[in-house]
Write a protein that holds these residues in place. Structure first.
Motif, short mmCIF file in Angstrom:
data_model
loop_
_atom_site.label_atom_id
_atom_site.label_comp_id
_atom_site.label_asym_id
_atom_site.label_seq_id
_atom_site.Cartn_x
_atom_site.Cartn_y
_atom_site.Cartn_z
N ARG A 1 31.97 -32.80 -67.95
CA ARG A 1 30.70 -32.10 -68.11
C ARG A 1 30.85 -30.90 -69.04
N PRO A 2 29.78 -30.53 -69.75
CA PRO A 2 29.85 -29.38 -70.65
C PRO A 2 29.63 -28.07 -69.90
N VAL A 3 30.55 -27.14 -70.08
CA VAL A 3 30.47 -25.85 -69.40
C VAL A 3 31.02 -24.75 -70.31
N GLN B 1 30.35 -36.34 -71.95
CA GLN B 1 30.16 -36.17 -73.37
C GLN B 1 30.60 -37.44 -74.09
N PRO C 1 24.62 -30.79 -75.91
CA PRO C 1 24.23 -29.88 -74.84
C PRO C 1 23.12 -30.41 -73.94
N GLY D 1 33.83 -29.49 -72.88
CA GLY D 1 32.89 -30.24 -73.70
C GLY D 1 33.31 -31.68 -73.86
N THR E 1 23.86 -27.59 -70.57
CA THR E 1 25.22 -27.08 -70.48
C THR E 1 25.26 -25.97 -69.43
N LYS F 1 22.43 -19.92 -75.24
CA LYS F 1 21.81 -21.12 -74.70
C LYS F 1 20.29 -21.05 -74.84
N ALA G 1 24.48 -33.62 -69.25
CA ALA G 1 25.23 -32.97 -68.17
C ALA G 1 26.22 -33.91 -67.49
N THR H 1 29.42 -30.38 -79.09
CA THR H 1 28.98 -31.03 -77.87
C THR H 1 27.55 -31.55 -77.98
N TYR I 1 31.28 -23.84 -80.39
CA TYR I 1 31.25 -24.73 -79.23
C TYR I 1 30.01 -25.63 -79.25
N TRP I 2 28.83 -25.04 -79.45
CA TRP I 2 27.60 -25.85 -79.44
C TRP I 2 27.70 -26.99 -80.45
#
Length: 168
Positions: free
Chosen positions: A94-96, A85, A79, A8, A127, A112, A82, A77, A73-74
């Motif tokens: 990138r957010p993963v 952040q 979301p 993130g 994400t 998600k 892409a 970040t 987590y959400w």
């Protein structure tokens, strides 16, 4: 114990929100998702490895669930971005959400979808959700960075903190 890996943006900012939660055994900064073994920070930062900065969390699912970790987590970040952040730009930020098994994949996909359906964000939720790959520990000076360098952490965390206040 189970594992979770989240990317993130800068891994410095991803440690603190999870660090003191009940059920968290350990959390580490590192790199994952790329093609170079034992990458260094300089290589990842230079986009030479395909790796993303991430955190690995070892947790007790009897005390905190993977779904609970995703919810946290959400809230750390953007979301909808892409390409990095906040001030951290590029594929290495990138957010993963990385998953280790089908149960984690389903939990991530469902979460998600719920976030997308909530209309909290005007832009699409981008994400990525990907199978976990080998996780490489970052150098020692990156571990617990927010504790070791609180002033620099605060400066680096300011844009993220503002976004989170406005959106969560």
């Amino acid at each position: 114990m189970e594992r979770a890996i989240f990317a993130g943006g800068c891994f410095w900012c991803m440690i603190q929100p999870f660090d003191s939660l009940p059920g968290i055994q350990s959390i580490f900064s590192g790199y994952t998702g790329g093609y170079v073994e034992n990458p260094t920070y300089e290589q990842v930062k230079a986009h030479e490895t395909g790796h993303t900065e991430a955190v690995e969390i070892i947790f007790d699912p009897e005390k905190i669930s993977f779904s609970d970790l995703i919810d946290i987590y959400w809230q750390q970040t953007d979301p909808t971005d892409a390409l990095g952040q906040f001030e951290d730009r590029g594929d290495n930020y990138r957010p993963v959400i990385f998953y280790f098994n089908e149960e984690q994949r389903v939990a991530a996909e469902n979460s998600k979808a719920e976030l997308a359906a909530s209309s909290r964000f005007k832009e699409p939720i981008v994400t990525a959700i990907e199978p976990a790959q080998k996780f490489y520990l970052a150098e020692d000076y990156h571990q617990d960075y927010y504790k070791k360098n609180p002033e620099n952490f605060k400066r680096n965390h300011a844009r993220r903190e503002q976004f989170l206040k406005e959106n969560w």
